[in-house]
Design a protein around this motif. Structure first.
Motif, PDB file in Angstrom:
ATOM      1  N   TYR A 179      34.829  40.462  38.337  1.00 26.28           N
ATOM      2  CA  TYR A 179      35.990  39.696  37.868  1.00 26.28           C
ATOM      3  C   TYR A 179      35.867  39.465  36.375  1.00 26.28           C
ATOM      4  O   TYR A 179      34.872  38.914  35.893  1.00 26.28           O
ATOM      5  CB  TYR A 179      36.045  38.365  38.618  1.00 26.28           C
ATOM      6  CG  TYR A 179      37.029  37.358  38.052  1.00 26.28           C
ATOM      7  CD1 TYR A 179      38.401  37.656  37.962  1.00 26.28           C
ATOM      8  CD2 TYR A 179      36.588  36.112  37.605  1.00 26.28           C
ATOM      9  CE1 TYR A 179      39.281  36.736  37.430  1.00 26.28           C
ATOM     10  CE2 TYR A 179      37.477  35.188  37.089  1.00 26.28           C
ATOM     11  CZ  TYR A 179      38.820  35.504  36.997  1.00 26.28           C
ATOM     12  OH  TYR A 179      39.699  34.597  36.477  1.00 26.28           O
ATOM     13  N   GLU A 181      38.386  38.181  33.078  1.00 18.87           N
ATOM     14  CA  GLU A 181      39.712  37.734  32.636  1.00 18.87           C
ATOM     15  C   GLU A 181      39.617  37.146  31.232  1.00 18.87           C
ATOM     16  O   GLU A 181      38.589  36.573  30.863  1.00 18.87           O
ATOM     17  CB  GLU A 181      40.281  36.676  33.607  1.00 18.87           C
ATOM     18  CG  GLU A 181      41.685  36.226  33.204  1.00 18.87           C
ATOM     19  CD  GLU A 181      42.444  35.460  34.285  1.00 18.87           C
ATOM     20  OE1 GLU A 181      41.882  35.209  35.365  1.00 18.87           O
ATOM     21  OE2 GLU A 181      43.624  35.126  34.023  1.00 18.87           O
ATOM     22  N   ARG A 182      40.701  37.328  30.461  1.00 19.60           N
ATOM     23  CA  ARG A 182      40.775  36.665  29.161  1.00 19.60           C
ATOM     24  C   ARG A 182      41.859  35.590  29.238  1.00 19.60           C
ATOM     25  O   ARG A 182      42.975  35.857  29.702  1.00 19.60           O
ATOM     26  CB  ARG A 182      41.081  37.650  28.040  1.00 19.60           C
ATOM     27  CG  ARG A 182      41.095  36.967  26.672  1.00 19.60           C
ATOM     28  CD  ARG A 182      41.455  37.909  25.532  1.00 19.60           C
ATOM     29  NE  ARG A 182      40.388  38.850  25.224  1.00 19.60           N
ATOM     30  CZ  ARG A 182      40.505  40.173  25.297  1.00 19.60           C
ATOM     31  NH1 ARG A 182      41.648  40.717  25.670  1.00 19.60           N
ATOM     32  NH2 ARG A 182      39.493  40.947  24.980  1.00 19.60           N
ATOM     33  N   VAL A 183      41.485  34.393  28.819  1.00 17.59           N
ATOM     34  CA  VAL A 183      42.403  33.255  28.877  1.00 17.59           C
ATOM     35  C   VAL A 183      42.453  32.592  27.510  1.00 17.59           C
ATOM     36  O   VAL A 183      41.715  32.962  26.601  1.00 17.59           O
ATOM     37  CB  VAL A 183      41.940  32.230  29.944  1.00 17.59           C
ATOM     38  CG1 VAL A 183      41.982  32.831  31.338  1.00 17.59           C
ATOM     39  CG2 VAL A 183      40.534  31.717  29.627  1.00 17.59           C
ATOM     40  N   HIS A 193      45.568  28.057  33.296  1.00 14.49           N
ATOM     41  CA  HIS A 193      44.976  29.357  33.631  1.00 14.49           C
ATOM     42  C   HIS A 193      43.478  29.358  33.362  1.00 14.49           C
ATOM     43  O   HIS A 193      42.685  29.853  34.164  1.00 14.49           O
ATOM     44  CB  HIS A 193      45.591  30.460  32.754  1.00 14.49           C
ATOM     45  CG  HIS A 193      46.781  31.109  33.364  1.00 14.49           C
ATOM     46  ND1 HIS A 193      46.814  31.529  34.672  1.00 14.49           N
ATOM     47  CD2 HIS A 193      47.977  31.446  32.830  1.00 14.49           C
ATOM     48  CE1 HIS A 193      47.998  32.077  34.924  1.00 14.49           C
ATOM     49  NE2 HIS A 193      48.724  32.034  33.822  1.00 14.49           N
ATOM     50  N   ALA A 197      40.512  30.151  35.923  1.00 11.64           N
ATOM     51  CA  ALA A 197      39.654  31.333  35.747  1.00 11.64           C
ATOM     52  C   ALA A 197      38.186  30.927  35.736  1.00 11.64           C
ATOM     53  O   ALA A 197      37.342  31.589  36.357  1.00 11.64           O
ATOM     54  CB  ALA A 197      40.026  32.047  34.450  1.00 11.64           C
ATOM     55  N   SER A 212      30.767  37.573  37.001  1.00 10.26           N
ATOM     56  CA  SER A 212      32.103  37.308  36.450  1.00 10.26           C
ATOM     57  C   SER A 212      32.015  37.016  34.964  1.00 10.26           C
ATOM     58  O   SER A 212      30.976  36.568  34.465  1.00 10.26           O
ATOM     59  CB  SER A 212      32.737  36.118  37.173  1.00 10.26           C
ATOM     60  OG  SER A 212      32.034  34.940  36.851  1.00 10.26           O
ATOM     61  N   VAL A 214      34.505  35.424  31.891  1.00  7.96           N
ATOM     62  CA  VAL A 214      35.772  34.826  31.452  1.00  7.96           C
ATOM     63  C   VAL A 214      35.722  34.636  29.943  1.00  7.96           C
ATOM     64  O   VAL A 214      34.862  33.923  29.424  1.00  7.96           O
ATOM     65  CB  VAL A 214      36.020  33.475  32.156  1.00  7.96           C
ATOM     66  CG1 VAL A 214      37.302  32.830  31.613  1.00  7.96           C
ATOM     67  CG2 VAL A 214      36.123  33.668  33.666  1.00  7.96           C
ATOM     68  N   GLY A 246      44.881  38.012  30.185  1.00 12.89           N
ATOM     69  CA  GLY A 246      45.118  38.518  31.536  1.00 12.89           C
ATOM     70  C   GLY A 246      43.858  38.960  32.233  1.00 12.89           C
ATOM     71  O   GLY A 246      42.765  38.963  31.669  1.00 12.89           O
ATOM     72  N   VAL A 247      44.055  39.341  33.485  1.00 14.20           N
ATOM     73  CA  VAL A 247      42.939  39.797  34.330  1.00 14.20           C
ATOM     74  C   VAL A 247      42.630  41.239  33.954  1.00 14.20           C
ATOM     75  O   VAL A 247      43.510  42.096  33.987  1.00 14.20           O
ATOM     76  CB  VAL A 247      43.330  39.689  35.817  1.00 14.20           C
ATOM     77  CG1 VAL A 247      42.234  40.268  36.696  1.00 14.20           C
ATOM     78  CG2 VAL A 247      43.612  38.238  36.184  1.00 14.20           C
ATOM     79  N   LYS A 248      41.393  41.501  33.579  1.00 18.07           N
ATOM     80  CA  LYS A 248      40.990  42.861  33.203  1.00 18.07           C
ATOM     81  C   LYS A 248      40.352  43.578  34.389  1.00 18.07           C
ATOM     82  O   LYS A 248      40.268  44.806  34.407  1.00 18.07           O
ATOM     83  CB  LYS A 248      39.977  42.827  32.050  1.00 18.07           C
ATOM     84  CG  LYS A 248      40.424  42.000  30.853  1.00 18.07           C
ATOM     85  CD  LYS A 248      41.641  42.591  30.169  1.00 18.07           C
ATOM     86  CE  LYS A 248      42.188  41.615  29.139  1.00 18.07           C
ATOM     87  NZ  LYS A 248      43.453  42.096  28.548  1.00 18.07           N
ATOM     88  N   ASP A 250      39.550  42.639  38.759  1.00 14.73           N
ATOM     89  CA  ASP A 250      39.433  41.689  39.866  1.00 14.73           C
ATOM     90  C   ASP A 250      39.264  42.521  41.123  1.00 14.73           C
ATOM     91  O   ASP A 250      40.235  42.918  41.759  1.00 14.73           O
ATOM     92  CB  ASP A 250      40.682  40.791  39.946  1.00 14.73           C
ATOM     93  CG  ASP A 250      40.455  39.626  40.907  1.00 14.73           C
ATOM     94  OD1 ASP A 250      39.342  39.525  41.448  1.00 14.73           O
ATOM     95  OD2 ASP A 250      41.391  38.825  41.103  1.00 14.73           O
TER      96      ASP A 250
END
Lengths: 482, 462
Positions: A179, A181-183, A193, A197, A212, A214, A246-248, A250
């Motif tokens: 997983y 993700e960039r937030v 978000h 995340a 994971s 983030v 967004g999710v890069k 998952d």
């Protein structure tokens, strides 16, 4: 918020004196505080406070351990993922969170984060990207935007300084992480978000599913030389085009990470290290003084694959079985994987003192270069045994050595296994020098082959043929197959 | 509809960043107008008439004690936060140790094994089940054996991306309170120095086996002793020392590795084992001990469980007075190590006029020389430091009265001799004449040249 994850009083922050007892060291508007808060909430909601180990990095967040009432470790610059892995494998039940800034993770610690991601062992990485070095005072980061001015890019980042590094995308294309993700933190929606995340990243670890990552786009108003509100807008307008949210990655995964408690069964350990309580029989009437008064020096030399090291090991083992001291030093390094391979062996009545064999009593040479190289250094009155099926024209040495040519390779090939030529050599060594009785050698061979019993008969036969060849009882077949 | 708690703020804990202002959909929050005299900052002001208790402002506040939900009525003044936090759901437990055990180990016949293997076996017997390392000749076989055996013991072997990662994985594992180790060789050891300094600062155990090879630079793979300066005087930045053990047989590779684990936990400080390349590669007789160790978890560990939650592993002390105190504490440990842990092997030293001083494989050659020279009636002895740091000066002192000459025998440029000279100087001992036999580049001093040196010196003395 009524959080039990932050300490009630920050005793480690200036000894908890004055306002610092309840106030962070961060500048007004800094994104770290928000990431901390969401992390604390996640720990609270997942009920993992007692199991959490938080790894503080070097950077502005070096003092995370001031605030979080969990197990805390502070790592060297860039090494937080390595430290985190150490904690995780030490206690797989612990929930290990590695928190790093962009200088720490994306510059000095690139190797460590890439390896941690590649291993995919469940740890949770929180990466704060604010496009600048905060702690050291606003220098160029790997994530600094093009044309952005920093104290080490005072005219703006240009091509020669490279372009910003997109870590989330880089980590996502490695197989290990599940997983990524960039937030961001610049408005209510992004903060919501970000919070989710961070919690998700940790939850995946709690479930034993995987690694994971983030990435949090954060504001550094101080070094951007902006107000907190301007910094939020800057992240939104300038950073987002370079670092899309967004999710890069998952990728659903079943829980897999589980380690048994380490085993401390003494019988198991004894078996694994080859310890045996069986007494080894002795056959030797005494130290072979006829070769050397108290310390016999041997050299075995050939090409890689001739078995010189194995033969050396068997002589060493035989010597120790007989209650003498013995040592073996292989030639080691690049040449041991091909080219020449030689071994220095000593057998001493009480203690081997000089383990090298520059002037051996006995030389066993498996090929011509070895014989030419080491032959001249054999001690006066020493013994040379060489493979006469390989070395057809041995050099003549002018000192008083006794030289025996024994067709090690030919005999081994006749037996159908060229590998046993070193055992033929040991048979010849026994016959020529009487260094140890035959049974001593055979016992050492059987010990070495205890897990490959099927190989014992052919090795015993090879040994016998070495003796016979020394006694002239081996007829070289008419047609050489070599 | 259930009413949700509204926010409140202690002006003293508000840095006035204003992130909450934008977050509020009702416009309840404004920037204040007056500087708070305690903080020198301008806090926000709340006007909660329109507040729906949505909590967005609280989520937007970066400070743990900034905007908070007002769940109970209380006086708005700066008091002990405990009064409004209520009792902690998970109170801190005072950290305590989970003790280890000494387990009997059955008597076995001697093993015939090489130095690095013996050291790995020693580590397993000492309770090490976690290994981190990076391959480097001539130390790698130790790591290979660990990789082979640890899975069967439910241990963990990780081949790190570099020696830098190795030492930091060790930092994490020993931070969790478990015994761990690595095998490396000179260039790899150089890379570990930063992490060793951190480990010393954070008071972490860890066993480092450095099978020294020829240097400087990439050098070669032959046996050298040119890292003695590094391990005794140069363990990274800052005020660092560690006990340095120098084995001279495969048996000592095992015994001193076991001792290293004991000492590294006793002092909460790394322990370094140094051997020349031959010490790593040499096969010989190794007897196994009668007991083995099942380690516990020390009180100070950050294990990731309830009883160790309050702990911190850390080497940073921002306040100068705190860091000075930490240095004084560390210096006290160094003093204890110096008082308690000096070790040396003395061979024919009782009446010796000429003392050979050597460690690792050169000590074997030197011992051979002593044996030869004694046959010739020369009063020669061997002083073999087993701890290179602390230097065993207390064991050397009693024999100095009859020592006319010391000859150091080294595969290096006099780094052991420097330790000797420094120890003599620090103890205000009169320095006897010191000579040396030195070889470099992967060549060990040979018996013959040691004997020749002693004879030439003896002629001068006579």
């Amino acid at each position: 918020m009524k959080s039990s994850i932050f300490y009630e009083k920050f005793e480690r922050h200036a000894h908890g004196e004055g306002l610092k007892a309840n106030s962070t060291h961060y500048c007004p508007g800094c994104g770290h505080g928000l990431a901390h808060k969401y992390l604390a909430e996640a720990i609270d909601e997942l009920q993992i406070q007692n199991r959490t180990v938080l790894v503080s990095p070097v950077g502005c967040s070096v003092f995370m351990y001031y605030y979080f009432d969990v197990g805390n470790t502070q790592a060297a610059h860039g090494r937080a993922p390595a430290v985190a892995l150490g904690h995780k494998v030490a206690n797989p039940e612990s929930i290990v969170i590695s928190y790093q800034g962009d200088g720490d993770l994306a510059s000095i610690g690139l190797a460590e984060i890439i390896q941690a991601a590649q291993l995919g062992i469940p740890i949770s990485v929180i990466f704060i990207n604010n496009a600048i070095y905060g702690m050291t005072g606003g220098q160029l980061a790997p994530t600094t935007l093009m044309e952005q001015k920093t104290s080490t890019s005072p005219h703006g980042r240009n091509r020669i300084m490279g372009q910003p590094l997109r870590m989330a995308e880089m980590i996502a294309q490695i197989d290990g992480p599940m997983y990524v993700e960039r937030v961001a933190l610049f408005d209510n929606k992004q903060r919501n978000h970000a919070k989710k995340a961070i919690k998700k990243g940790i939850q995946l670890q709690v479930e034993g599913r995987g690694f994971s990552f983030v990435e949090v786009l954060a504001e550094c108003p101080t070094h951007l030389k902006m107000t907190p509100q301007e910094a939020e807008i800057w992240v939104r307008d300038k950073m987002l085009p370079v670092f899309p949210l967004g999710v890069k990655k998952d990728e659903p995964r079943e829980p897999w990470f589980k380690l048994n408690k380490p085993n401390f069964d003494p019988n198991k350990l004894k078996e694994l290290v080859g310890g045996t309580s069986d007494k080894v029989a002795r056959f030797s009437p005494g130290f072979p003084h006829h070769i050397s008064p108290s310390d016999i020096s041997l050299k075995l030399a050939g090409s890689g694959g001739d078995g010189a090291q194995t033969a050396a090991m068997l002589i060493t083992r035989a010597g120790i079985n007989e209650g003498f001291d013995a040592t073996h030093i292989p030639s080691y390094g690049p040449e041991s994987r091909g080219g020449t391979s030689y071994a220095d062996v000593h057998v001493a009545e009480t203690e081997v003192l000089s383990p090298a064999s520059p002037n051996p009593n006995i030389l066993i040479a498996f090929n011509a270069p070895s014989l030419a190289k080491f032959g001249p250094h054999v001690q006066n009155g020493g013994t040379i045994i060489y493979d006469s099926s390989i070395i057809t024209a041995p050099p003549i040495f002018n000192h008083g050595t006794i030289i025996y040519g024994i067709p090690f390779t030919q005999i081994a090939m006749d037996l159908g296994k060229v590998m046993v030529k070193n055992i033929v050599a040991l048979g010849a060594l026994h016959a020529a020098t009487d260094i140890f009785p035959k049974e001593t050698f055979l016992t050492a061979i059987r010990q070495a082959l205890k897990d490959k019993c099927a190989m014992i008969p052919i090795n015993e036969e090879a040994f016998e043929w070495g003796i016979r060849a020394y006694n002239g009882e081996y007829e070289f077949p008419g047609e050489s197959v070599l | 509809m259930k009413s949700r708690p509204k926010p409140y703020v202690f002006p003293e804990y508000c840095k006035g960043c204003g992130r909450c202002i934008d977050s509020c959909p009702k416009g309840c929050i404004t920037m204040g107008k007056e500087v708070n005299p305690l903080t020198g900052l301008i806090p926000i002001e709340l006007s909660l008439d329109q507040c729906s208790g949505c909590g967005l402002c609280i989520s937007a506040c970066p400070e743990p004690f900034g905007l908070r939900a007002q769940e109970t009525e209380f006086e708005f003044e700066l008091t002990d936060p405990k009064s409004f936090n209520g009792p902690r759901p998970k109170p801190l437990v005072k950290p305590f140790a989970i003790p280890g055990e000494v387990i009997p180990f059955a008597q076995t016949e001697s093993l015939v094994t090489k130095g690095t293997y013996a050291s790995a076996i020693g580590a397993l017997l000492a309770g090490c089940r976690h290994f981190f390392g990076y391959p480097i000749t001539p130390s790698t076989e130790g790591a290979e054996l660990m990789a082979k055996l640890l899975p069967d013991l439910d241990g963990v072997f990780i081949q790190a991306v570099s020696e830098v990662a190795t030492v930091n994985m060790m930092y994490g594992c020993s931070g969790a309170g478990l015994p761990c180790m690595t095998f490396t060789s000179s260039p790899g050891f150089s890379l570990m120095l930063e992490g060793i300094s951190y480990s010393i600062g954070a008071e972490l155990p860890g066993v480092f086996v450095n099978i020294m090879r020829g240097g400087p630079g990439l050098g070669n793979l032959g046996p050298e002793q040119a890292d003695i300066k590094l391990v005794c005087r140069g363990l990274g930045h800052g005020n660092t020392h560690a006990i340095v053990l120098a084995p001279y047989t495969p048996q000592e590779m095992l015994d001193l590795t076991m001792l290293a684990f004991e000492l590294t936990f006793k002092y909460r400080n790394p322990v370094i084992i140094v051997g020349d390349g031959y010490m790593g590669q040499m096969t010989g007789r190794v007897n196994l001990p009668k007991t083995m160790i099942k380690p516990g978890i020390p009180e100070w560990a950050v294990y990731g469980d309830e009883s160790h939650r309050g702990n911190l592993i850390c080497s940073i002390e921002l306040n100068e007075a705190d860091l000075e105190r930490n240095n004084i504490h560390i210096n006290n440990k160094y003093r204890q190590m110096t008082q308690n842990e000096q070790r040396a092997d003395l061979y024919h030293c009782d009446d010796a006029e000429i003392i050979l001083m050597a460690c690792n494989t050169p000590a074997r050659m030197a011992k051979g020389a002593v044996r030869e020279l004694r046959k010739q009636g020369l009063k020669v002895g061997l002083f073999r430091p087993i701890t290179l740091w602390p230097f065993p000066i207390d064991l050397l002192k009693p024999i100095l009265s009859h020592t006319k000459q010391i000859i150091t025998v080294e595969a290096g440029n006099g780094q052991l001799e420097d330790e000797l000279r420094m120890a003599l100087s620090h103890h205000n001992l009169e320095c006897p004449s010191i000579d040396h036999v030195r070889r470099f580049g992967g060549i060990l001093p040979q018996l013959k040249e040691i004997i020749e040196k002693v004879i030439s010196v003896e002629e001068v003395l006579a």
